[in-house]
Design an enzyme around this catalytic site. Sequence first.
Site, mmCIF file in Angstrom:
data_model
loop_
_atom_site.group_PDB
_atom_site.id
_atom_site.type_symbol
_atom_site.label_atom_id
_atom_site.label_comp_id
_atom_site.label_asym_id
_atom_site.label_seq_id
_atom_site.Cartn_x
_atom_site.Cartn_y
_atom_site.Cartn_z
ATOM 1 N N ASN A 1 -5.805 21.675 -56.250
ATOM 2 C CA ASN A 1 -5.834 20.245 -55.953
ATOM 3 C C ASN A 1 -5.323 19.466 -57.163
ATOM 4 O O ASN A 1 -4.970 20.051 -58.189
ATOM 5 C CB ASN A 1 -7.251 19.804 -55.556
ATOM 6 C CG ASN A 1 -8.248 20.089 -56.665
ATOM 7 O OD1 ASN A 1 -8.138 19.573 -57.762
ATOM 8 N ND2 ASN A 1 -9.220 20.952 -56.373
ATOM 9 N N ASP B 1 -21.038 26.989 -54.309
ATOM 10 C CA ASP B 1 -21.209 25.657 -54.887
ATOM 11 C C ASP B 1 -21.807 25.860 -56.273
ATOM 12 O O ASP B 1 -22.969 26.256 -56.412
ATOM 13 C CB ASP B 1 -22.120 24.800 -54.010
ATOM 14 C CG ASP B 1 -22.111 23.348 -54.451
ATOM 15 O OD1 ASP B 1 -22.259 23.107 -55.665
ATOM 16 O OD2 ASP B 1 -21.943 22.465 -53.600
HETATM 17 O O1 C5P Z 1 -19.648 18.673 -52.414
HETATM 18 P P1 C5P Z 1 -18.704 18.004 -53.358
HETATM 19 O O2 C5P Z 1 -17.516 18.859 -53.712
HETATM 20 O O3 C5P Z 1 -18.320 16.613 -53.003
HETATM 21 O O4 C5P Z 1 -19.602 17.846 -54.661
HETATM 22 C C1 C5P Z 1 -19.086 17.379 -55.853
HETATM 23 C C2 C5P Z 1 -19.926 17.857 -56.997
HETATM 24 O O5 C5P Z 1 -20.275 19.229 -56.855
HETATM 25 C C3 C5P Z 1 -19.145 17.818 -58.285
HETATM 26 O O6 C5P Z 1 -20.076 17.601 -59.337
HETATM 27 C C4 C5P Z 1 -18.505 19.179 -58.358
HETATM 28 O O7 C5P Z 1 -18.144 19.541 -59.670
HETATM 29 C C5 C5P Z 1 -19.613 20.054 -57.802
HETATM 30 N N1 C5P Z 1 -19.137 21.244 -57.064
HETATM 31 C C6 C5P Z 1 -19.354 22.494 -57.595
HETATM 32 N N2 C5P Z 1 -18.980 23.608 -56.889
HETATM 33 C C7 C5P Z 1 -18.371 23.509 -55.687
HETATM 34 C C8 C5P Z 1 -18.130 22.233 -55.146
HETATM 35 C C9 C5P Z 1 -18.524 21.131 -55.871
HETATM 36 O O8 C5P Z 1 -19.913 22.614 -58.694
HETATM 37 N N3 C5P Z 1 -18.006 24.587 -55.033
#
Ligand code: C5P
Length: 421
Positions: free
Chosen positions: A223, A320
Site C-alpha cells: 500500500n 493483527d
Molecule cells: O484494523 P485497522 O487496520 O484499521 O487498525 C489500524 C491499527 O491496527 C493500526 O494501529 C495498525 O498499525 C494496527 N494493525 C496491526 N496489524 C494489522 C492491522 C492493523 O498492527 N494486521
Amino acid sequence: MSFDLSVIPNKNIVLAVTGGIAAYKSAILVRRLKDAGFNVRVVMTQGAQAFITPLTFQALSGNPVHTELLNPEAEAGMGHIELARWADLLLVAPASCDTLAKFATGLADDLLSTLYLATKSPVWVAPAMNQQMWAAKATQRNLNTLVEDGVHVIMPDAGSQACGDVGLGRMPEPEDLAYQVTQYFHRAQRAIAEKFGLLAGKHVVITAGPTREAIDPVRYISNHSTGKMGFALAAACYAAGAKVTLIAGPVSLDTPNGVRRLNVSSAVQMLDLSMQMLDEGCDIFIATAAVADYRVAEVAEHKIKKAGDELNVSLIKNPDIVATIAGQQKRPFMVGFAAETRNVEEYAAGKLVAKKLDMIACNDVSRADIGFASDENAMTVFFADEYQLEKRDLEKASKQEIAQQLVEAIHDALWHEIEPV
Ligand code: C5P
C-alpha cells in the site's frame, strides 16, 4: 471511601506483613496494589503467620510468599538479596512495635529485618498497634530514629481498636494505602519526566510503513504508506528520553538519530519481531504501520508466467499485530492508529475496544490535505475508559508537531493526576 487507582506499569512492591490483627487488611491491600498494576511479593514475619496464612497471600499476589531467611530452598528461588534488589518499594503494613524496634536498632535476625538493611529502595512503614503501645516512649523514640534514617512513616488512624480501646493505632484502609503508594510513583515519575524527558527510561517499540506481501519472487501486494508518522514518532520518543526501536516496513526514509531500526518486509515478520521486543522488555508499543490485511496463501516459488486473461490469487488474513500484542498477559501500554474515510470517531472508538488498546489516534484520510503521503496531519486521540481522560483534538500541524503532542498524550495517560473520588 473508594479511590480510582490508575495503572502503574512495571513497578515492584515488597509488602511485608508483620504480627498484628491489621494483617487481615493487608490481604485486601495486595488486591488493590495488583489492581493498580504493581508486581507484588509478600514477606511475612512469624508473628504475621499467627494471624493469617501465607497461602492467602500467595493466592492473592500470584507469587510465592517469603517467610524465612535461612531456608536453602527459598533462597534458591529468590534469595533475600535478590528480593531486596527487586523492590522498588518496601512497604511494611502493618508494622508492629517489634519490627519498628528492629529497624531502629539495625537488628538482622529474620528475613524482614535483613531485607530492610539490604534494600536500596524507599521503605514505608504503616504502624498498627494498641493506642497505648503507639504512645509508648520507646515506640515514639524508634519512630523518630526511623524518620531520621529516611523511612516514611504512614500515620495510623484514630478510632476504635480490636482490643476495645479507642485511640491512635489503626492501620489506614487498604484503598487509602494503595492510593498513597500510587501517588508516590506518579510524583516520582513526574519529577523524572521534568528532569529527563516525558518518556525517560521507557522502551518504546514502533511499527511503521507498509508491509509487502509476496506473490512470487518478483511481485508483491502493498500500500501507499510512507512511514512518515511512525518515523516522526520515533524521533519524538527519542527526544523525550526513551529508548526507541523502530520496526519498519519498506520505506525510503532516513533512520532518526538515536533510534534502533529493524527492517522487515511482511506482516508475519513484523509480528515476529514485535513479539521478540516483548521478551526484551517493552513499555510502550505504538502501531503506526499500515499492515496489509491479507497475504497470498501460497507464494509461488518461481515468477508466475503470463497465461490466459485472468489470474486468481488466493489471499488469507494476516495476523493483527497490535491486537496480538495487546492480548498478551504482560503487555505494554498500547497505542493504535486508525485511518478512516467516514464515521472516523465512531470506528476509532470501536477499534480502541476491539483491539484492547490504551489509546488510539485517528485521522480522516478522505481529507486531501492530511494523512498518508502528506507532511501534515490532524488527529483525534481517544483513551481507554479506565484513564478517565477526555478525547483530544490535535489541530492540523506537521507530523513532527503531531508526534510531540502524541508523546504528551502517552505521558499524560501513563502518569495522569489521580484524585480520590
Ligand atoms: O484494523 P485497522 O487496520 O484499521 O487498525 C489500524 C491499527 O491496527 C493500526 O494501529 C495498525 O498499525 C494496527 N494493525 C496491526 N496489524 C494489522 C492491522 C492493523 O498492527 N494486521
